[in-house]
Design a protein around this motif. Structure first.
Motif, short mmCIF file in Angstrom:
data_model
loop_
_atom_site.label_atom_id
_atom_site.label_comp_id
_atom_site.label_asym_id
_atom_site.label_seq_id
_atom_site.Cartn_x
_atom_site.Cartn_y
_atom_site.Cartn_z
N UNK A 149 -75.30 -62.66 -8.19
CA UNK A 149 -74.81 -61.98 -9.39
C UNK A 149 -74.35 -60.57 -9.06
N UNK A 150 -75.17 -59.85 -8.30
CA UNK A 150 -74.83 -58.48 -7.93
C UNK A 150 -73.54 -58.44 -7.11
N UNK A 151 -73.40 -59.38 -6.19
CA UNK A 151 -72.20 -59.43 -5.35
C UNK A 151 -70.97 -59.70 -6.19
N UNK A 152 -71.06 -60.65 -7.10
CA UNK A 152 -69.92 -60.97 -7.96
C UNK A 152 -69.57 -59.79 -8.87
N UNK A 153 -70.58 -59.16 -9.43
CA UNK A 153 -70.35 -58.01 -10.29
C UNK A 153 -69.77 -56.85 -9.50
N UNK A 154 -70.24 -56.65 -8.27
CA UNK A 154 -69.70 -55.58 -7.42
C UNK A 154 -68.21 -55.84 -7.14
N UNK A 155 -67.85 -57.08 -6.86
CA UNK A 155 -66.44 -57.40 -6.60
C UNK A 155 -65.57 -57.09 -7.82
N UNK A 156 -66.08 -57.41 -9.00
CA UNK A 156 -65.34 -57.11 -10.22
C UNK A 156 -65.18 -55.60 -10.37
N UNK A 157 -66.28 -54.87 -10.26
CA UNK A 157 -66.26 -53.41 -10.45
C UNK A 157 -65.45 -52.70 -9.37
N UNK A 158 -65.47 -53.24 -8.17
CA UNK A 158 -64.74 -52.63 -7.06
C UNK A 158 -63.25 -52.54 -7.37
N UNK A 159 -62.70 -53.54 -8.02
CA UNK A 159 -61.28 -53.53 -8.37
C UNK A 159 -60.98 -52.73 -9.62
#
Length: 191
Positions: A45-55
């Motif tokens: 979950x954290x990895x997916x959320x980080x990918x979203x926020x990174x962009x």
């Protein structure tokens, strides 16, 4: 004594060893109690959320967090003073240690309006393209007439479009939907 063994001793060994739905629940609960499944899903979950926020310059909405599999209680947990996220405003969060960017205020203004079909426009779009000679004080966004009920917020100027934008009139810049440079220029001159 491990968590699974403690759980089995509490339930009783005769129920834990009997095949069937109770044993399946115990095995599932036991793996959650030991932390293996829980940690794996939280890191995914954290990895997916980080990918979203990174962009999106480190920003994400509560809806995006839920879509990534994070429940609201976990989101609240991570927004405490020592947590991973900062609550910027209702429904908008930022990764606490994400580096800042020159246009993050535009992302923060646009993101809560994204579901209403808002696009960054006028002088704000020109600024994102790097072709503006004036830095706007407000972030300009445009929404279609059907979505004109969007509540204006401080620092955001909402423009209502007479007709919806064609896909060819929308670009993505810095993780934000923006009107095409030609359209942004015309809109800024008409403003």
């Amino acid at each position: 004594m491990g968590p699974t063994r403690k759980l089995r001793s509490l339930i009783g060994s005769h129920q834990a060893l009997r095949p069937g739905p109770a044993a399946a629940r115990l095995t599932k609960f036991g793996s959650l109690a030991s932390g293996t499944t829980s940690r794996f899903s939280q890191s995914a979950q954290s990895e997916q959320l980080y990918r979203i926020a990174e962009g999106q310059a480190g920003y994400f909405t509560a809806a995006q967090a839920v879509e990534a599999g994070m429940d609201r209680a976990t989101l609240r947990h991570h927004t405490r003073p020592t947590g991973r996220f900062e609550r910027v405003q209702r429904g908008l969060y930022r990764l606490r240690h994400f580096p800042s960017s020159p246009h993050e205020h535009v992302v923060a203004a646009w993101l809560p309006l994204r579901r209403a079909g808002a696009v960054v426009s006028h002088a704000s779009a020109l600024d994102l393209y790097g072709i503006a000679d004036v830095i706007p004080t407000d972030v300009h966004v445009s929404v279609s007439r059907a979505k004109r009920g969007v509540r204006p917020r401080a620092g955001i100027r909402v423009h209502t479009l007479e007709r919806p934008l064609n896909p060819s009139e929308i670009r993505e810049v810095a993780g934000v939907d923006v009107t095409a440079p030609e359209r942004a220029l015309v809109d800024a001159l008409d403003d």
